[in-house]
Design a protein around this motif. Structure first.
Motif, PDB file in Angstrom:
ATOM      1  N   MET A   1       0.857  -1.097  -0.039  1.00  0.00           N
ATOM      2  CA  MET A   1      -0.006   0.028  -0.037  1.00  0.00           C
ATOM      3  C   MET A   1       1.025   1.241  -0.162  1.00  0.00           C
ATOM      4  O   MET A   1       2.017   1.248   0.799  1.00  0.00           O
ATOM      5  CB  MET A   1      -0.972   0.147   1.219  1.00  0.00           C
ATOM      6  N   LEU A   2       0.262   2.132  -0.705  1.00  0.00           N
ATOM      7  CA  LEU A   2       1.058   3.546  -0.663  1.00  0.00           C
ATOM      8  C   LEU A   2       0.586   4.390   0.089  1.00  0.00           C
ATOM      9  O   LEU A   2      -0.608   4.358   0.164  1.00  0.00           O
ATOM     10  CB  LEU A   2       1.319   4.115  -2.351  1.00  0.00           C
ATOM     11  N   GLU A   3       1.505   5.321   0.688  1.00  0.00           N
ATOM     12  CA  GLU A   3       0.731   6.476   1.574  1.00  0.00           C
ATOM     13  C   GLU A   3       1.345   7.886   0.457  1.00  0.00           C
ATOM     14  O   GLU A   3       2.439   7.983   0.120  1.00  0.00           O
ATOM     15  CB  GLU A   3       1.428   6.772   2.853  1.00  0.00           C
ATOM     16  N   VAL A   4       0.320   8.530   0.167  1.00  0.00           N
ATOM     17  CA  VAL A   4       0.709   9.525  -0.888  1.00  0.00           C
ATOM     18  C   VAL A   4       0.266  10.935  -0.187  1.00  0.00           C
ATOM     19  O   VAL A   4      -1.147  11.213   0.238  1.00  0.00           O
ATOM     20  CB  VAL A   4       0.096   9.501  -2.341  1.00  0.00           C
ATOM     21  N   SER A   5       1.147  12.002   0.344  1.00  0.00           N
ATOM     22  CA  SER A   5       0.968  13.153   1.073  1.00  0.00           C
ATOM     23  C   SER A   5       1.098  14.508   0.286  1.00  0.00           C
ATOM     24  O   SER A   5       1.445  14.279  -1.076  1.00  0.00           O
ATOM     25  CB  SER A   5       1.747  13.017   2.150  1.00  0.00           C
ATOM     26  N   ASN A   6       0.852  15.312   0.691  1.00  0.00           N
ATOM     27  CA  ASN A   6       0.767  16.863   0.158  1.00  0.00           C
ATOM     28  C   ASN A   6       0.172  17.039  -1.058  1.00  0.00           C
ATOM     29  O   ASN A   6       0.573  17.768  -1.960  1.00  0.00           O
ATOM     30  CB  ASN A   6       2.349  17.042  -0.106  1.00  0.00           C
ATOM     31  N   ARG A  48      -6.781  15.010   6.410  1.00  0.00           N
ATOM     32  CA  ARG A  48      -7.202  16.114   5.710  1.00  0.00           C
ATOM     33  C   ARG A  48      -6.671  17.448   6.619  1.00  0.00           C
ATOM     34  O   ARG A  48      -7.004  17.575   7.806  1.00  0.00           O
ATOM     35  CB  ARG A  48      -8.347  16.307   5.550  1.00  0.00           C
ATOM     36  N   SER A  49      -5.983  18.492   5.882  1.00  0.00           N
ATOM     37  CA  SER A  49      -5.716  19.664   6.875  1.00  0.00           C
ATOM     38  C   SER A  49      -6.005  20.985   6.057  1.00  0.00           C
ATOM     39  O   SER A  49      -5.955  20.903   4.847  1.00  0.00           O
ATOM     40  CB  SER A  49      -4.304  19.477   7.304  1.00  0.00           C
ATOM     41  N   LEU A  60      -6.289  22.844   0.618  1.00  0.00           N
ATOM     42  CA  LEU A  60      -6.607  21.741   1.361  1.00  0.00           C
ATOM     43  C   LEU A  60      -5.415  20.789   1.257  1.00  0.00           C
ATOM     44  O   LEU A  60      -5.000  20.571   0.032  1.00  0.00           O
ATOM     45  CB  LEU A  60      -7.964  21.091   0.918  1.00  0.00           C
ATOM     46  N   ILE A  61      -4.798  20.318   2.129  1.00  0.00           N
ATOM     47  CA  ILE A  61      -3.702  19.347   2.115  1.00  0.00           C
ATOM     48  C   ILE A  61      -3.986  18.111   2.501  1.00  0.00           C
ATOM     49  O   ILE A  61      -4.316  17.628   3.720  1.00  0.00           O
ATOM     50  CB  ILE A  61      -2.328  19.635   3.300  1.00  0.00           C
ATOM     51  N   LEU A  62      -4.070  17.116   1.735  1.00  0.00           N
ATOM     52  CA  LEU A  62      -4.608  15.657   1.960  1.00  0.00           C
ATOM     53  C   LEU A  62      -3.716  14.634   1.849  1.00  0.00           C
ATOM     54  O   LEU A  62      -2.654  14.876   0.980  1.00  0.00           O
ATOM     55  CB  LEU A  62      -5.677  15.517   0.304  1.00  0.00           C
TER      56      LEU A  62
END
Length: 556
Positions: A1-6, A48-49, A60-62
């Motif tokens: 599984m990948l975590e994709v930020s910003n 979500r921030s 929004l930064i998801l």
């Protein structure tokens, strides 16, 4: 599984189309990964921030969790392809949360059933963990269940009559039930996702799983904590309301042997009972002053700790929105703006906002006769006209006279009684405009900001309600805070006194096993014991102690 930020989604286009947030986020995710929707097997929003540093371009930064259809090989190939490129620092492999509750190898003996004292967040999650482990805990709470407690709070607000055992401090869910249910925390624990997931299963909105500043709302929390009680009972635990710890006894070697409780029947009659147990979890919260006195009399090790006191400050929420969000202040995607402020002063003292409630209300949080205490809450929609937060300054152990470990409690009480007197009685609170407070003038009435404290306010001066070093610290801090958040020191803003119960002034000392350092068998837990500072940290501490207790039973 990948975590994709910003992953960034601009807020301005969403003003007229708030329902497109999810689609725009997913499209941005695909662009970042450089894949098509057909390549994605599964995805979910993880965080979500809001980035409002540029008020003319709020985004929004998801963060997403994503699985590709071709599995781990495709995910690793994607990482290899972007290695060295700017996107690489925002994409990584991650694993699903694997937190698991402990299991007991055998039931608890009949003479050593674990007893959890207090049904706040620490007590609830400790009891839930022990019940799921198979140890059939008894959870006792001096106050009422959620429905009766809510009725008692409403009765107090309307009449000024205070139920000393069931109020905003005491009862199912603890103080957190009527303080908005904010779930953000600066602590880290592997149990955090389990806690949030439990809240959702109990009826909280699902967005708490990904919101950077999650909250439940004081209109939803009573049902949530009621459902958590049902989870405890379904797992084999027992929950008893109107049941108060009154005393304890120790063996010759100093370990816990029995506890004494009082049960109050519906007709008001009181029954006393002695329970044999070598395992008592103290999750009493920061306002169980009679419990602290009993522990001191019994010689249980405690120490002073830093705490904070001050006032509630109220502004128009629209002004806070404008200050933080500028042109997007009315964008429905953003909602009511929260803030968090702190300043460190040349005097060496600090002031800070606490328990900020967007679109919220100041509440009457007294639990003793003749004392005014304030706190804040928001409903789930955060649609109230005002914003409020605690405006606090630290009280250090060296600020307290003598060597009494409970000197902080006496200081809290004296300030609460002074506020009661300044308000004129009947739990009416003293209030002062910020402009008058800064100029040391007595206030005579409100201006643009109308106070929301339910028992009403007396316009006056707050001098004498708090120690001079607290008042001076707040006066020095307000103009500095105003530079960080324009309008914070607006002359029309309202200060309502006093807020004294933000944290415990006492720590019940425990060792590396989680037990009292001089009374084995007592397990101090949560905010009241001095080991947490909010719902999430208290719940996590309750789970942490439950894990140690299960291990203790398994090794017995």
């Amino acid at each position: 599984m990948l975590e994709v930020s910003n992953i960034k989604v601009r807020v301005a286009p969403l003003r007229k189309h708030p329902g497109k947030e999810s689609k725009m986020g997913f499209d941005a995710l695909l662009r970042t990964l450089r894949v098509s929707a057909d390549d994605v097997a599964w995805y979910e929003l993880h965080k979500r921030s809001i980035d409002a540093r540029k008020r003319n371009d709020i985004v929004l930064i998801l963060t997403y969790h994503v699985s590709l259809k071709d599995g781990p090989t495709a995910e690793q190939n994607l990482l290899n392809k972007i290695q060295g490129k700017p996107a690489a620092k925002h994409i990584k492999l991650t694993e699903p949360n694997t937190f698991t509750l402990p299991k007991a190898t055998q039931p608890a003996p009949s003479d050593n059933r674990p007893v959890v004292v207090g049904a706040g967040c620490a007590g609830l999650f400790c009891a839930l963990t022990l019940a799921e482990a198979g140890l059939n805990p008894l959870l006792i709470e001096r106050g009422d269940d959620a429905a009766r407690r809510t009725a008692a709070v409403e009765h107090h607000n309307q009449t000024g009559q205070l139920d000393l055992e069931s109020n905003i401090q005491f009862g199912l869910g603890g103080a957190g039930t009527f303080s908005d249910g904010k779930l953000n925390t600066g602590t880290k624990s592997t149990s955090h996702h389990f806690i949030l997931d439990t809240f959702v299963k109990a009826g909280a909105q699902k967005n708490i799983l990904w919101d950077a500043k999650p909250h439940v709302g004081s209109d939803i929390l009573p049902a949530v904590v009621t459902n958590i009680v049902k989870m405890i009972e379904d797992a084999g635990g027992t929950v008893a309301f109107r049941t108060k710890l009154t005393s304890l006894e120790r063996t010759s070697d100093g370990s816990l042997s029995t506890i004494q409780i009082e049960r109050t029947a519906p007709d008001g009659s009181i029954q006393t009972e002695t329970i044999k147990t070598h395992t008592m979890i103290l999750a009493t919260g920061h306002s169980s002053r009679d419990t602290y006195i009993m522990l001191k009399d019994k010689g249980i090790s405690m120490e002073r700790k830093t705490f904070a006191m001050g006032v509630r400050i109220e502004h128009l929420q629209s002004q806070i929105n404008k200050s933080l969000y500028g042109p997007e202040a009315t964008n429905p995607v953003l909602g009511a703006a929260p803030y968090k402020l702190s300043v460190h002063l040349p005097s060496g003292r600090s002031a800070f906002s606490f328990c900020m409630c967007p679109g919220g209300y100041v509440v009457s949080a007294a639990s003793e006769k003749g004392g005014v205490v304030t706190n804040g809450m928001s409903l789930s929609d955060r649609a109230g006209q005002n914003a409020n937060s605690g405006l606090l300054a630290n009280v250090y152990p060296e600020d307290l006279p003598g060597n009494d470990v409970l000197a902080g409690i006496e200081l809290q009480r004296s300030c609460e009684q002074a506020a009661f007197k300044a308000g004129g009685g009947a739990y009416v609170a003293p209030a002062q405009l910020v402009g008058d407070f800064l100029e040391k003038k007595t206030s005579t009435g409100p201006r643009s900001v109308k106070p929301t404290y339910p028992r009403g306010v007396t316009w006056t001066s707050l001098e004498g309600c708090l120690p001079p070093y607290i008042l001076n610290t707040l006066r020095e801090a307000l103009p500095i805070m105003d530079k960080k958040l324009h309008g914070f020191a607006h002359s029309d803003a309202v200060l309502t006194g006093v807020e004294t119960r933000s944290s415990s002034p006492v720590r019940i000392t425990r060792n590396e096993t989680g037990q009292s350092i001089n009374t084995p068998g007592i397990w101090p837990v949560g905010e009241g014991a001095g080991y947490a500072g909010g719902i999430m940290s208290a719940a996590a501490d309750g789970i942490k102690m439950a894990e140690l207790i299960v291990e203790h039973y398994n090794n017995a």
